[in-house]
Design a protein around this motif. Structure first.
Motif, mmCIF file in Angstrom:
data_model
loop_
_atom_site.group_PDB
_atom_site.id
_atom_site.type_symbol
_atom_site.label_atom_id
_atom_site.label_comp_id
_atom_site.label_asym_id
_atom_site.label_seq_id
_atom_site.Cartn_x
_atom_site.Cartn_y
_atom_site.Cartn_z
ATOM 1 N N ARG A 1 -1.067 8.277 7.602
ATOM 2 C CA ARG A 1 -2.205 7.415 7.276
ATOM 3 C C ARG A 1 -1.925 6.634 6.000
ATOM 4 O O ARG A 1 -0.999 6.946 5.253
ATOM 5 N N LYS A 2 -2.740 5.622 5.799
ATOM 6 C CA LYS A 2 -2.692 4.861 4.559
ATOM 7 C C LYS A 2 -3.555 5.632 3.565
ATOM 8 O O LYS A 2 -4.654 6.088 3.911
ATOM 9 N N LEU A 3 -3.058 5.824 2.353
ATOM 10 C CA LEU A 3 -3.828 6.580 1.365
ATOM 11 C C LEU A 3 -5.055 5.778 0.948
ATOM 12 O O LEU A 3 -4.978 4.569 0.722
ATOM 13 N N GLY B 1 7.766 -6.948 11.697
ATOM 14 C CA GLY B 1 6.483 -6.704 11.047
ATOM 15 C C GLY B 1 5.588 -5.733 11.789
ATOM 16 O O GLY B 1 4.429 -5.545 11.428
ATOM 17 N N TYR B 2 6.105 -5.126 12.853
ATOM 18 C CA TYR B 2 5.304 -4.143 13.605
ATOM 19 C C TYR B 2 5.471 -2.763 12.996
ATOM 20 O O TYR B 2 6.512 -2.451 12.398
ATOM 21 N N LYS C 1 4.714 -2.836 2.775
ATOM 22 C CA LYS C 1 3.780 -3.976 2.787
ATOM 23 C C LYS C 1 2.588 -3.629 3.670
ATOM 24 O O LYS C 1 2.717 -2.868 4.638
ATOM 25 N N SER C 2 1.426 -4.193 3.342
ATOM 26 C CA SER C 2 0.228 -3.791 4.086
ATOM 27 C C SER C 2 -0.498 -4.986 4.693
ATOM 28 O O SER C 2 -1.700 -4.969 4.841
ATOM 29 N N TYR C 3 0.234 -6.028 5.027
ATOM 30 C CA TYR C 3 -0.371 -7.174 5.719
ATOM 31 C C TYR C 3 0.388 -7.387 7.018
ATOM 32 O O TYR C 3 1.480 -6.853 7.220
ATOM 33 N N SER D 1 0.843 -1.192 0.000
ATOM 34 C CA SER D 1 0.000 0.000 0.000
ATOM 35 C C SER D 1 0.880 1.245 0.000
ATOM 36 O O SER D 1 2.071 1.178 0.305
ATOM 37 N N LEU D 2 0.247 2.368 -0.323
ATOM 38 C CA LEU D 2 0.926 3.665 -0.249
ATOM 39 C C LEU D 2 0.536 4.332 1.064
ATOM 40 O O LEU D 2 -0.641 4.328 1.444
ATOM 41 N N PHE D 3 1.515 4.893 1.750
ATOM 42 C CA PHE D 3 1.265 5.567 3.020
ATOM 43 C C PHE D 3 1.757 7.010 2.937
ATOM 44 O O PHE D 3 2.783 7.284 2.323
#
Length: 450
Positions: A156-158, A249-250, A182-184, A140-142
């Motif tokens: 924030r996440k766009l 991953g945090y 990464k967004s998971y 994702s894009l942040f």
């Protein structure tokens, strides 16, 4: 005109007539019984009290639409907000070069239109990097703020209702950047990503960066092993070792304030591994660490309060005076629920993290996989596959499960109500369920989980 804010920053300015036009279009598409009631027209000029009453009604209307999985995810609603954002910021549609950062500081320059939405920009970045289509959904894009030390503070996440180029340029400050990450949350998905050279490189760069910034804890011996793997360019082995380390991953948040275990404690919150981790500095200067599992949060809410004397919209957009709080109700023991509050400008980002963790848990529970998260082009336009709808980290006011009656939602702007007032409550009904974001992963909890 009415101002619409996202995360305390002006998104767009819209007139009553424009919102009425949106309402009529939604009614035409989805039927009068689906769309919430709209504040009525008035024949005479409104008094200041009526203007304020209408503003509150419009705010409730916009939130109700956003909360509805069908309406809030509709192209009609999202394109309305995108168009309004572009008009408000007075940015004409033209070709531009947008710089997107990778975790290692590398810049990816993509040629896009100023009117391209988040999904289009993500596609353009993936295409430039040669990231295969079936891996795009893992990233994702942040929107981030770069600190003086070169670290990133996540804003924030766009979302799909905004235009990334407009969002970042309207902040008028070079410290705001867009980053690909990464967004998971579940590290078992790393295997999918590592299958492809570009995915592996992106994951490796992010892991190295998180270690360098102290987000992942490493002792001397582990550091030596990692260094040796880095020298050998053994990227997979490097990631495998990192996966065993604390806080892998945090996402780490800026220092903020919490009322747990007592009021006014300084805390560093990290989100990952289906939990919020607290490193709390007690008034006695003692440091305590503890974790709150997302499966034991019954519900949560974000509230924002604006000081009554806050400066006009002409003030610096990045330095907003909006105070944001995230509060969640937690199952401390078998029969004891307690409210825990975090006061942080990143409260909405924290909430989106919680929501995406719940979504991921629910997808796993139902036997689904984020491997299916690919995009399909229909007549040249981008369309999400149905399987992705359930998995994507939802936008600000989405319901976690479209087939379920939405119990509770994310952001309610309360100018004077304090969450402390409901901290004794063990029931969400005391305040009205619409203020809450219900957690459907909580329902599966049994005594053995305690």
């Amino acid at each position: 005109a009415y101002n619409i804010h996202v995360n305390g920053v002006l998104h767009c300015r819209v007139r009553y007539s424009q919102l009425l036009g949106l309402h009529e279009q939604l009614r035409k598409e989805y039927g009068a019984n689906v769309v919430p009631a709209f504040p009525p027209k008035k024949i005479f000029t409104l008094t200041p009290a009526e203007v304020e009453q209408r503003r509150e009604q419009l705010e409730k209307y916009m939130q109700a639409v956003r909360q509805d999985p069908t309406l809030g995810g509709s192209e009609t609603f999202n394109s309305f907000l995108r168009k309004a954002q572009q008009e408000t910021q007075q940015i004409p549609t033209e070709e531009v070069v947008l710089e997107v950062l990778l975790s290692n500081g590398q810049k990816v320059k993509v040629t896009i239109l100023t009117s391209d939405q988040t999904e289009d920009v993500l596609e353009a970045v993936a295409s430039k990097l040669d990231l295969p289509d079936d891996l795009v959904g893992y990233f994702s894009l942040f929107l981030v703020r770069e600190t003086k030390e070169g670290a990133f503070s996540f804003m924030r996440k766009l979302q799909e209702f905004e235009l990334p180029y407009v969002s970042v340029t309207s902040l008028h400050s070079p410290e705001f950047r867009i980053i690909l990450r990464k967004s998971y949350w579940d590290s078992s998905y790393d295997d999918d990503v590592m299958e492809h050279r570009v995915g592996l490189n992106l994951l490796y760069a992010q892991t190295v960066s998180d270690i360098e910034h102290g987000w992942i804890l490493v002792n001397k011996e582990q550091h030596r092993q990692l260094k040796s793997l880095q020298e050998k360019v053994s990227k997979k082995e490097f990631i495998r070792l990192a996966q065993t380390l604390k806080y892998y991953g945090y996402l780490k948040f800026d220092p903020c304030i919490t009322d747990f275990p007592e009021k006014g404690c300084h805390v560093v919150v990290s989100a990952g591994n289906n939990e919020l981790n607290f490193q709390v500095r007690l008034p006695s200067e003692q440091i305590k660490e503890g974790s709150f599992k997302v499966t034991r949060m019954r519900c949560w809410r974000v509230t924002s309060s604006v000081p009554m004397n806050s400066s006009p919209s002409g003030s610096s957009p990045g330095k907003s005076e909006v105070k944001l709080e995230l509060a969640f109700e937690y199952l401390m023991s078998k029969d004891r629920l307690q409210w825990v509050t975090i006061t942080s400008p990143q409260a909405i980002m924290l909430s989106i993290c919680l929501q995406s963790m719940v979504d991921e848990l629910m997808v796993k529970k139902s036997g689904g996989s984020i491997r299916k998260m690919f995009r399909r082009r229909v007549n040249g336009a981008l369309r999400r596959s149905d399987s992705q709808q359930a998995v994507k980290s939802p936008p600000l006011l989405d319901s976690p499960d479209a087939s379920r009656e939405p119990m509770a939602k994310l952001s309610s702007k309360l100018t004077s109500v304090s969450l402390r007032g409901i901290s004794h409550s063990s029931s969400a009904n005391d305040v009205g369920t619409n203020d809450f974001h219900g957690n459907y992963a909580f329902e599966g909890i049994g005594d053995e989980d305690l």
